[in-house]
Design a protein around this motif. Structure first.
Motif, mmCIF file in Angstrom:
data_model
loop_
_atom_site.group_PDB
_atom_site.id
_atom_site.type_symbol
_atom_site.label_atom_id
_atom_site.label_comp_id
_atom_site.label_asym_id
_atom_site.label_seq_id
_atom_site.Cartn_x
_atom_site.Cartn_y
_atom_site.Cartn_z
ATOM 1 N N LYS A 57 -6.703 3.161 8.955
ATOM 2 C CA LYS A 57 -5.578 3.332 8.028
ATOM 3 C C LYS A 57 -4.493 4.206 8.672
ATOM 4 C CE LYS A 57 -4.478 2.173 3.832
ATOM 5 N NZ LYS A 57 -4.059 0.782 3.659
ATOM 6 N N TYR A 58 -4.936 5.231 9.390
ATOM 7 C CA TYR A 58 -4.001 6.131 10.061
ATOM 8 C C TYR A 58 -3.140 5.345 11.063
ATOM 9 C CZ TYR A 58 -2.511 9.450 13.679
ATOM 10 O OH TYR A 58 -1.778 10.152 14.606
ATOM 11 N N GLY A 59 -3.782 4.473 11.826
ATOM 12 C CA GLY A 59 -3.073 3.649 12.805
ATOM 13 C C GLY A 59 -1.984 2.817 12.123
ATOM 14 N N GLN A 60 -2.348 2.186 11.020
ATOM 15 C CA GLN A 60 -1.390 1.345 10.287
ATOM 16 C C GLN A 60 -0.221 2.184 9.765
ATOM 17 O OE1 GLN A 60 -3.692 -0.392 7.164
ATOM 18 N NE2 GLN A 60 -4.903 -1.678 8.546
ATOM 19 N N LEU A 61 -0.562 3.326 9.154
ATOM 20 C CA LEU A 61 0.464 4.171 8.555
ATOM 21 C C LEU A 61 1.472 4.671 9.587
ATOM 22 C CD1 LEU A 61 -1.335 6.408 5.902
ATOM 23 C CD2 LEU A 61 0.694 5.001 5.553
ATOM 24 N N ILE A 62 0.964 5.086 10.723
ATOM 25 C CA ILE A 62 1.838 5.608 11.775
ATOM 26 C C ILE A 62 2.809 4.518 12.245
ATOM 27 C CG2 ILE A 62 1.793 6.258 14.246
ATOM 28 C CD1 ILE A 62 1.417 8.634 12.459
ATOM 29 N N GLN A 63 2.265 3.309 12.436
ATOM 30 C CA GLN A 63 3.125 2.179 12.825
ATOM 31 C C GLN A 63 4.253 1.996 11.818
ATOM 32 O OE1 GLN A 63 3.158 0.154 15.476
ATOM 33 N NE2 GLN A 63 1.516 1.397 16.382
ATOM 34 N N GLU A 64 3.846 2.006 10.553
ATOM 35 C CA GLU A 64 4.778 1.778 9.465
ATOM 36 C C GLU A 64 5.868 2.861 9.434
ATOM 37 O OE1 GLU A 64 4.346 1.632 4.696
ATOM 38 O OE2 GLU A 64 2.558 1.031 5.845
ATOM 39 N N ILE A 65 5.416 4.118 9.523
ATOM 40 C CA ILE A 65 6.361 5.233 9.434
ATOM 41 C C ILE A 65 7.337 5.216 10.611
ATOM 42 C CG2 ILE A 65 6.553 7.760 9.543
ATOM 43 C CD1 ILE A 65 3.862 7.854 8.023
ATOM 44 N N LEU A 66 6.798 4.983 11.819
ATOM 45 C CA LEU A 66 7.666 5.037 12.994
ATOM 46 C C LEU A 66 8.663 3.876 12.992
ATOM 47 C CD1 LEU A 66 5.218 6.282 15.774
ATOM 48 C CD2 LEU A 66 6.844 7.592 14.407
ATOM 49 N N SER A 67 8.263 2.750 12.399
ATOM 50 C CA SER A 67 9.179 1.606 12.350
ATOM 51 C C SER A 67 10.384 1.910 11.448
ATOM 52 C CB SER A 67 8.457 0.348 11.872
ATOM 53 O OG SER A 67 8.137 0.491 10.515
ATOM 54 N N MET A 68 10.246 2.941 10.624
ATOM 55 C CA MET A 68 11.365 3.291 9.734
ATOM 56 C C MET A 68 12.449 4.099 10.447
ATOM 57 S SD MET A 68 9.462 4.384 6.276
ATOM 58 C CE MET A 68 8.615 3.200 5.257
ATOM 59 N N MET A 69 12.099 4.561 11.655
ATOM 60 C CA MET A 69 13.030 5.394 12.423
ATOM 61 C C MET A 69 14.394 4.722 12.564
ATOM 62 S SD MET A 69 12.179 8.327 14.025
ATOM 63 C CE MET A 69 10.789 9.292 14.532
ATOM 64 N N LYS A 70 14.373 3.412 12.904
ATOM 65 C CA LYS A 70 15.625 2.692 13.144
ATOM 66 C C LYS A 70 16.389 2.497 11.840
ATOM 67 C CE LYS A 70 14.454 0.155 17.306
ATOM 68 N NZ LYS A 70 13.610 -0.968 17.680
ATOM 69 N N GLU A 71 15.599 2.188 10.814
ATOM 70 C CA GLU A 71 16.191 1.864 9.517
ATOM 71 C C GLU A 71 16.869 3.097 8.891
ATOM 72 O OE1 GLU A 71 14.459 -0.331 5.566
ATOM 73 O OE2 GLU A 71 13.222 -0.310 7.398
ATOM 74 N N TYR A 72 16.215 4.262 9.062
ATOM 75 C CA TYR A 72 16.754 5.492 8.440
ATOM 76 C C TYR A 72 17.004 6.564 9.510
ATOM 77 C CZ TYR A 72 14.731 3.298 4.249
ATOM 78 O OH TYR A 72 14.391 2.426 3.260
ATOM 79 N N PRO A 73 18.029 6.351 10.363
ATOM 80 C CA PRO A 73 18.237 7.318 11.460
ATOM 81 C C PRO A 73 18.560 8.723 10.950
ATOM 82 C CG PRO A 73 20.041 5.721 11.346
ATOM 83 C CD PRO A 73 19.034 5.273 10.349
ATOM 84 N N ASP A 74 19.046 8.849 9.728
ATOM 85 C CA ASP A 74 19.389 10.180 9.210
ATOM 86 C C ASP A 74 18.167 10.933 8.700
ATOM 87 O OD1 ASP A 74 21.973 9.633 9.798
ATOM 88 O OD2 ASP A 74 22.482 8.937 7.753
ATOM 89 N N SER A 75 17.045 10.220 8.555
ATOM 90 C CA SER A 75 15.847 10.861 7.983
ATOM 91 C C SER A 75 14.779 11.138 9.041
ATOM 92 C CB SER A 75 15.257 9.980 6.884
ATOM 93 O OG SER A 75 16.198 9.771 5.870
ATOM 94 N N THR A 76 15.215 11.313 10.266
ATOM 95 C CA THR A 76 14.250 11.534 11.354
ATOM 96 C C THR A 76 13.305 12.698 11.041
ATOM 97 O OG1 THR A 76 16.217 11.182 12.683
ATOM 98 C CG2 THR A 76 14.150 11.465 13.865
ATOM 99 N N ASN A 77 13.872 13.792 10.544
ATOM 100 C CA ASN A 77 13.038 14.962 10.245
ATOM 101 C C ASN A 77 11.912 14.601 9.278
ATOM 102 O OD1 ASN A 77 12.267 17.808 9.868
ATOM 103 N ND2 ASN A 77 13.172 17.517 7.837
ATOM 104 N N GLN A 78 12.290 13.933 8.196
ATOM 105 C CA GLN A 78 11.291 13.551 7.190
ATOM 106 C C GLN A 78 10.230 12.625 7.787
ATOM 107 O OE1 GLN A 78 11.310 10.805 3.337
ATOM 108 N NE2 GLN A 78 13.001 12.256 3.360
ATOM 109 N N ILE A 79 10.688 11.684 8.586
ATOM 110 C CA ILE A 79 9.750 10.717 9.175
ATOM 111 C C ILE A 79 8.775 11.417 10.122
ATOM 112 C CG2 ILE A 79 9.634 8.748 10.755
ATOM 113 C CD1 ILE A 79 12.270 7.771 9.394
ATOM 114 N N ILE A 80 9.322 12.328 10.908
ATOM 115 C CA ILE A 80 8.443 13.065 11.833
ATOM 116 C C ILE A 80 7.436 13.911 11.043
ATOM 117 C CG2 ILE A 80 8.380 14.944 13.532
ATOM 118 C CD1 ILE A 80 10.965 13.773 14.700
ATOM 119 N N GLN A 81 7.910 14.598 10.016
ATOM 120 C CA GLN A 81 7.004 15.442 9.217
ATOM 121 C C GLN A 81 5.909 14.593 8.569
ATOM 122 O OE1 GLN A 81 6.897 18.569 9.505
ATOM 123 N NE2 GLN A 81 8.854 18.785 10.568
#
Lengths: 219, 277
Positions: A160-184
């Motif tokens: 599940k962790y593997g899937q979640l990380i993929q999902e979260i990191l894929s949002m990086m491009k979509e939400y470039p202003d939310s990098t901090n939140q995505i990293i956290q």
């Protein structure tokens, strides 16, 4: 007739202290999940403030264990019980540190609106917390069947962790202003995955305590 | 991924068993007992004992009072026969010869199998004469050779430096720990093959005890040793194999590491953890 009654009493006390440590860590983890879900910075701060209690109790357990070894010359299952209490308390203390880490991430995310509702992350955290609860229960009851079941849950969390990380990191491009939140949030996922690993370590220690053999449940 | 796979990381017991079987092929036993039974009158003191004492190892025998451990080692050099009401069945092989055979010369056995007792029992003679006593009985009269034997034996028992300047003084003037090492030296003087020790440190102070323990570790290079001890930590520290006796039976006989970390029998566990005894 119990020949070493006072020694037995001290071993019982050691076990009680460890169970108590486990409960404190469980609470911290539960509060951390709540703080994350509710973006509750005050609660996050309380978790960080209260962590000293867990650290102190871990030290107390270690001191007691060392004194018992020095004064009672334990062997066989007595010795395993003491050694295992040192190892388990260190795993529990680490788990409590992850609760603190999650709390710190909650503070860093602050009141920033979340890019998507948190569902999977708290659910995964719940599973990890359940693993800790079961590990403590397995320790209390020396239930190796329950302990060995930890391997299954750990596999689930890893996947599940593997899937979640993929999902979260894929949002990086979509939400470039939310990098901090995505990293956290990706950090939080990592803390949860590590919590499950430490719960699995506890399960291994329990099997060693009961059987005197080493098992690797953490493959 | 989700299937439960539990692999034993390393099954130490198994590894050890393999080692001990491979040891068995190249390591000889000095003593082997087969279905050994012993009675003091009506009392069945040893029951069906099948034990082997390996060469150049320390074998510890532990168990509560009256379990038969001292009886067992006194049987190995046939000292137990001095008790008139003793009856024995079964066999003890020393170097593959049955020591109960009528032709077997008990003097020969005791030359090969020395013994050290619980209380230091030096002769009321000089230190020198204590050590030279055995070799003289065996006909050695040459002063030079005797000197050599005395020095070698005292060195072997780690007491030479403490007594070399007072060899003509009475051994009774030494401390208990020194007297016990004199007794060990006296035992070494006849160059035995096996040394039996019946609680050799129970009358000694902690430092003397540690000296004797260190000595045992040294001695096993050249001798095979069986030691009866009430001190379980001592057995754990110095022996390679440990036998746990209870009510005249061997409950468990295995590598000392395994016996003290993860005994197979519940009774062994209870005894070594101090739950009874």
């Amino acid at each position: 007739m119990v020949v070493r009654e006072s020694f037995q009493t001290q071993l019982d006390e050691l076990r009680e202290m460890l169970v108590q440590l486990g409960q404190l860590a469980e609470n911290a983890l539960e509060e951390a999940i709540d703080a994350l879900k509710n973006q509750d910075i005050d609660q996050a701060l309380r978790i960080i403030d209260n962590d000293y209690r867990i650290n102190d109790l871990e030290e107390e357990i270690n001191d007691k264990a060392i004194l018992l070894i020095a004064k009672q010359a334990p062997v066989a299952s007595d010795l395993r019980r003491i050694i295992v209490s040192i190892k388990i308390s260190s795993d529990i203390e680490r788990i409590a540190d992850f609760a603190v880490n999650i709390a710190k991430s909650v503070i860093r995310i602050g009141n920033e609106p979340l890019i998507k509702p948190l569902i999977d992350i708290p659910a995964l955290a719940e599973t990890a917390k359940e693993m800790l609860t079961e590990a403590i229960q397995a320790y209390k009851e020396e239930d190796i069947v329950l302990a060995k079941r930890m391997a299954d849950k750990d596999d689930y969390v890893d996947e599940k962790y593997g899937q979640l990380i993929q999902e979260i990191l894929s949002m990086m491009k979509e939400y470039p202003d939310s990098t901090n939140q995505i990293i956290q949030l990706s950090f939080v996922c990592r803390y949860i995955e590590r919590t499950a690993d430490h719960a699995t370590n506890i399960a291994e220690s329990i099997v060693y305590l009961v059987k005197g053999k080493h098992y690797d449940l953490n493959e | 991924m989700t299937t439960l796979t539990i692999e034993k990381k390393n099954n130490k017991r198994k590894i050890e068993k393999n080692q001990s079987t491979s040891n068995a092929s190249n390591k000889k036993n000095v003593f082997e007992t087969k279905d050994l039974n012993l009675w003091y009158g009506e009392e069945h003191a040893l029951k069906e004992i099948n034990l082997s004492i390996p060469e150049n190892e320390v074998t510890a025998i532990i168990g509560p009072s009256g379990c038969g451990k001292s009886t067992f080692i006194k049987t190995l050099n046939r000292m137990v026969e001095m008790v008139p009401i003793v009856k024995i069945s079964g066999a003890i092989k020393y170097r593959e010869k049955n020591i109960f055979q009528p032709k077997y010369r008990v003097e020969e056995l005791r030359t090969q199998v020395g013994m050290v007792f619980q209380k230091p029992n030096p002769f009321p003679k000089s230190i020198y004469d204590n050590i030279a006593y055995g070799p003289r009985i065996h006909g050695i009269r040459n002063k030079k050779i005797l000197d050599q034997i005395v020095e070698k034996s005292l060195r072997g028992a780690a007491i030479w430096d403490e007594v070399k300047d007072r060899l003509n003084e009475n051994a009774y003037g030494l401390s208990g720990g020194q007297q016990q090492r004199i007794c060990i030296a006296r035992c070494l003087a006849i160059e035995p093959d096996v040394i039996l020790m019946d609680e050799p440190t129970s009358a000694l102070d902690p430092i003397s005890t540690l000296k004797v323990e260190e000595l045992v570790q040294e001695l096993k290079k050249d001798y095979s040793i069986a030691i009866v001890t009430h001190n379980m930590q001592q057995a754990a520290r110095i022996s390679d194999k440990t036998a746990f006796f209870l009510n005249g039976e061997v409950v468990e006989f295995s590598g000392t590491d395994a016996l003290f970390s993860n005994p197979e029998d519940k009774r062994t566990e209870d005894y070594i953890t101090g739950r009874f005894g």
